[in-house]
Structures are given as C-alpha cells and as structure tokens.
Design an enzyme around this catalytic site. Sequence first.
Site, short mmCIF file in Angstrom:
data_model
loop_
_atom_site.label_atom_id
_atom_site.label_comp_id
_atom_site.label_asym_id
_atom_site.label_seq_id
_atom_site.Cartn_x
_atom_site.Cartn_y
_atom_site.Cartn_z
N HIS A 106 0.83 -1.20 0.00
CA HIS A 106 0.00 0.00 0.00
C HIS A 106 0.88 1.26 0.00
O HIS A 106 0.60 2.24 -0.71
CB HIS A 106 -0.91 -0.04 1.23
N GLU B 185 -4.06 8.05 7.49
CA GLU B 185 -5.02 7.16 6.83
C GLU B 185 -5.35 5.98 7.75
O GLU B 185 -6.52 5.60 7.89
CB GLU B 185 -4.44 6.66 5.50
N GLU C 112 2.20 1.86 -3.37
CA GLU C 112 1.14 2.43 -4.23
C GLU C 112 1.11 3.95 -4.09
O GLU C 112 1.03 4.69 -5.07
CB GLU C 112 -0.20 1.80 -3.84
N HIS C 113 1.18 4.44 -2.86
CA HIS C 113 1.18 5.89 -2.64
C HIS C 113 2.39 6.54 -3.30
O HIS C 113 2.28 7.57 -3.96
CB HIS C 113 1.23 6.20 -1.13
#
Lengths: 422, 420
Positions: free
Chosen positions: B67, B142, B70-71
Amino acid sequence: MQSSFNSKSYEILHIPYSGFHSDLFSVNFFVPLKRETVSSYALVASILTTCSKEFKDYRELNIKLSSLYGADMASIVTKVGDYLCIKFSISTIKDLYAFNGEKPMEEAIRLLLGQIFKPNFENGVFCENDIKRESRILIEHIESELNNKRLFARAKMIENMFCDEDYGTFRYGNVKSIKALTAQKLKNAWQEMLSTAFVKINVIGEKLSNSLLAEIDCLFDGLNRENIVERNITKPAKLPTDVKTVTEHYEVAQGKLVMGFNSAQGNDKETVSTLVMCDIFGGGPYSRLFTNVREKLSLCYYCSAYAIRNKGFIMVDSGVESNNAEVAQKEILNQLNAVKNGEFTNSEFEASIKGIKDTLLASYDNLNALDAWYTTRAMEENCMSPKELASAVEKVTKEEVITAAKAVVLNTVYKLMPKEEK
Amino acid sequence: MQKQIFNSAIGENYTLYTYPCGFKVYILNKSTYNSSYAIFGTKYGSIDNCFSVKNGEKLTVPEGIAHFLEHKLFESEDGDAFSKFAKTGGSANAFTSFDRTCYLFSCSERFYENLDILLDFVRHPYFTEQTVNKEQGIIGQEIRMYDDNPNWCVFFNVLKALYNEHPVRIDIAGTTDSISEITPKYLYDCYNTFYDLSNMFLCIAGNVNEEKIIKAVNKIVDTDSKKEITRIFTKEESTVNQKYIEMKHSVSMPLFTLGYKLPAEKELTLKEKIVYSAALDILSGECSTLYKKLTDLELVNDEFDSELLCGNGYAAVLISGESKSPKTVQEEINNEIENIVNNGYEEKLLDAVKRAMYADAVRRFDSTENVVMQMVESAVFDYEMFEELEIIKNISYYDILECLKTLNKDNSSLSVVTQK
C-alpha cells in the site's frame, strides 16, 4: 431527449438511451422540507417498498423482484434545496436479455406503481406490523450515522449551520419523531404526498408503452391534485452575523474538521463559476487544498470542498489530528484567500475545467447518475443537461472564478475531536 | 503475442492480448459511451510480505509496504502523476487489496495521452528517504481514519480470528509501527520483484481503438522473459485461531461478522465461487427464510449481508450485519445451515436467485468501471469473463447443498464490535 408535461400535473421525462443492458424508471415526489414531516415521509417510503396490497409479505416481494431478473427497487429520501424528494425507483434488464421472451421491465414498473398507489392497509390505515418493522430499521439507520464519523461530522455541521431552518434537519428526522408516528398520521402523509407533491417521472431506456402510460394516467386521475407544490421555493443559506464554532468530543482516533461557507445558489452563471471555483479550491488532487493542506503541509489525510448548489453553500471536510485542527483551519482559509486573490495558476484553472467537464460527460454512461441528475434539477425552471453545463463550464473565466470566490463567506466550523482532548 | 476474441450472447465482446512474457491486455469497446476506464495493475498485494526470486534469497518486508508503494509511485523526480493527469483531464486513483495493486484513470477525452501517463508513471519508481518520511505521516493519518471505522475493524478482526499465520489477517495499510520500518531499499526490492510486466495486466473498457492501445503497449514491452517469483507463506492450520473476538468502539449498536474458514490448499474455481454466491443468497439473502426470521425477531436490519473472500492460501465465507444480539444471530445462521443441508430448500428460490445473478452479471457491462474490475478478476485468477453467464444458468439444486455442507460451525469465528 424528450420531455412531456401531462395535464394531470405530473411530468414525465424520457431519455431514450439504448447503450445500457437495463432500463430505469423512477417516480419522484417533491414536498416542502419541514422538520415536523420528514420522518413521516421517510417511514412511508420505507413501508411502501417492503410491502403492498399485492405483496403483504416482504419475503414474497423479494422473491418476485429476484425472479424479475433481480429488479432493483429502492426508495430514497433526500433533501433537494428546500424540498424533500421521495424517490421510488426500479431497474432491471431489457427484454432482449430475458430468457424466455419475458418483459421484465414492464412488469417491474407495474409492480412499483402497485407499491406506491396500493399499500397494504388494515382497517383503512397502514398495517401495525409493517410500521413496527420499518420504524425499527429506520431508527437503527438514524442511530448508525454515528458509525461513519466522516458523514456524522458533515451532518452535524449542516445541523448547526442551518439550526434555525428546516434544512438543518436530518433527512429521516429523528428517533423521537419516528416513535411518535401512528398509522393514521402515516396514511395522512401518504395521501398528502400523492395529492400535493410535484411529481417527476424519469424513464431511462425504452419508452413506456401506451397501455402503461394510460395506467399511470388512471392512477393520478383518482387523486385531487389541485394544490401542487410550486417550483423555485428554495432560499439560499442565510448569511451569518458571526462565525459559529462548535466543538464536540467523541471516542475517535482522528479528529474531523468540517467548515460551511455561504456561496451562490440557483441555476445561473454565478453558480457555474462557483462550481469551477470550488473545484480549484478543493476538488481533485490538483486543487489548492489537496496540494497544500495535505501534500505540502501533511495536515490532513483528506481535505476536500463540495458546492451544494441548490442550497447555496460550500462544505470543506477534513480528517485531522486534533493538535493540527487549528493550523488546518487557518490553512484552509489561507487557500480560500489565495483563490479570492487570483493566486492560482493557469494549469490549476484548466485542470478544473477539464476535470469537471469529464465528470459531467461521464454521467451519460451511468443509469443512476442520469436519474439523479434530472431528479435534483426537477424543481428548477431551466434545467441544463450535463452537456449544457459542461459547455457553460468551458466558458467560465478566471475573473469570474475570483468574483465567485469573493462571495464565499465562512459561516460555521464544526469539530469532532477525541475525548481525551476535553 | 497471442490475440483472442471472446464473444457473448449479450452483445458484448472483448479482446485479450497475451504477450510472450505473460503480460495481459484486456480491451472491451463501448463505442456509444463518453467515458473510458483503464487499470494497469500488478498481482501484488498486502499478503505478499515474504518472497524470493528464482528461488534466491528469501526476503521479508514490513507490513503495509504494498500500500505504501502504491502511494509513492505517484511521485517522480519531475513532479507527481496527478499534475500530469490534470493537464489531460484524466481522473486518476489507485488501490491496494490483499492480492493486487491497481492504478487507474477514467476520462472522456484524450484517452491515449492519459494511457501514456499511466504506463509511464507506474514503471518509473522514485523513492528517497525524504519522500518516504513524508508519506509515513500521511499514511499514519489514513490508518487512524480506518481505526475510526467500525466496519473496517469488525472485518479485520474476523480475519485475525480465522487465521493464525496467513498475512490476510494483517491490515492492508499495516500499522504506524510497521510503516516506520519502510525504507527506500525495501520499496525498490518489492517494486523490482512484483512490478515486472510478466506479473502485470492492463484492462480497458470504453470508447477506444484497439490498435492505438496496442501501439502504446508495444512501446513498453521490451522483454519476453518471465520473472520467477516464489510467494512464501507460513503453513496455516486448517482450524481457526480463535472462535470469538470483540472490540469496543463508538457505535450505536453492535456490528458483527461471522466467518467460516474454508479449505484453501487449492484456489477455488470460478464455478465454486459462483455457487458460493448463490448458496449465500439462498441461505441469508433477502429472499431467504433466515433473513425474514431474523428481521421479524428484530435481530438484523437491511445491512445484513454475506460474501465469499478468497485468494492465495485463504478462503472464508463472511456474514455480517448489525444486531443487538450477534451470538443469537450466529446460532440462527448455524441452525439454518443444518436445516437446509438436512431438509433442502424451496426450488423456486434457486430459479429466482439464478435470474438475479445472471442479470447482475449482464448489468456489470453497463459500467466501464465494473467491467474493468471484472477483467482484473479474470487477469488475477486466469479465467474467461463470459464463462460466468453459462455457469450461473447451470447451477443445480445439489450444488447449493454441497456448498453449504462446507460451512462448519466448529471452524468458524465471530467478530463483534460493541458499544463503549
């Protein structure tokens, strides 16, 4: 696109789009938004979509819907400016895709009309079991708003910003008002809805057969619809004398900061400029809020702005660490001032125009988006299509964006902060 | 390069291009549509925390790295991908799940320029200590946002309860501690392993021209070789980790998810997945006697739902909702499974459920986003998209019974999020 207005005072809009595998039919009732009546309409809508004279048992209704190729029947209650819109919709696959030459959509439309116009009554009023069942579920929905802290904080900001207007009420009302509803009150609300609501019917896909049109006519014929709700009763959000700040503490890991601003309202050039201005301010990942408040300063995970055109306000909502809330609020206002002062680049301006245009054109590729578009604009005299609005957006100038920004005024700040901060 | 065209009875067709290295490109043309949707993805997700290449050195990486990566991919030395998409009007995003990471855009104009941006930024990583540190702050926020989401919590807790070792039990974003261990070197190691075209796919639906797409793709496919990736998992016991897990949260009433652990030595076939979906509709869907009973007893509301969750080394049926008494709901569900297995169910239900499932599969083609997601599913699990339509029609009465027999109450876990 065709539209026809029927002399029995309901309006039908037909969008003959053949690109989908399914069709959609919705009946939308617009009544004035009033705190004292929202709950009754919300509960009537729930009951009508779970039972009727023909389908007294909701399981049998669900089996019928499944056998109509999973016909998706729903009722949705929303605030549209100073109206409450009670939508009943149904959608299923076109006849072409049915197994054995069946006509699922026509049957689905008749079923929906039966739900709306022929409820399951007992002794002339709504059945107590149905009321009890749907009241419980509606109350649980109201209470579960707390579960989604982001949505909860937004609703609280609106409640505070519009505390002395009906717009501040939650679209289902509250638990106390639902518990106070009786079978007779619900019947009265149902009759009021049928008799006085402005009715907009959207048909997306195949046009209705003459026999179905005649059936709809017949249903409305039986009603006394002499005093129908007028169009254009929505008033813009009242300008504040002072900024209202409300802070509440809950068990949350991350704080929520929601800010409400007065802005242009209605359906004219000014609101189109406001739409572009709001996007530059806090729309996509190229916007002032995303690039500055989130990316450069890392103050929030999300920070976005939304223009609620039909009531005339802009909402900025963000997820912030509680110790960053003040700084984030100041920076959000700094970025708004930057837009007021024209401190945005040609790239940011062009990105917004393109982004908005793209979103508008994409609505033609989605049945529910098309239905929602024409529903939320049903009470406006001059309703633009998505393409028309896209053309209008392309004509907006930077100066008009600046003018629109200068009309934006901070009204209310709502903070939902962790309990240990108290 | 192999080209296959698939047609269907519902008037849709798509082309699948398979390159020698294994890279797959799916294209479905919707010429009447304004918008187009594209996903460029990799078969790499949060569960891939331990791996080796060509049976070389085993590498274990911090949780949440897929993840995080991905950012980070949106950033490059010359700016970020969002600003490039802003110039061409593309609306871009990305997501990471257990077994895939996808980068996407949608647009109504300038599709090929947007496609070039997508194919470019995903293949050009750029990680530095400074940019990694900055992202730790954003992703930390997040994670806290998800900590406030009780639905997310009840879901991940049931996975923790079902699984002893399998990394599906770990939050996709990791924790603030685990992401603090992420370094540029780890990111490059993961990128260089999994972001190889042999492990990737491109899926497109909309008003597009196939030739132009393949021309753009041919520019980036520069090898026929396939990366030999070994994904390493600690052996997972067949039994659940714990039968009950509870967390307190700020909720109006308890949320629950009941999970039944299924054998997962072999991946489920497409037919098995579809049969599970039908079986769950019959057991607990809106047409079921169970749903009616639970609603009439005021034990559930219309949030009651079910799903099959499965992938590499994991498979579970999850039934969730809101209830004042989750344990009573659990008991009723188990009783109903036993009842159907022993006594059968109404045949008319199967016909209704099949029609609804068939129509859902057909209507998926109305949305470019939904059809591209279906293509991604096909790419990850290697099956043909239109097979589903025939499989649905042929589900038998006994398929449902055999399926429900696999739901063993003694190998299940109940996750509850209750009020503070």
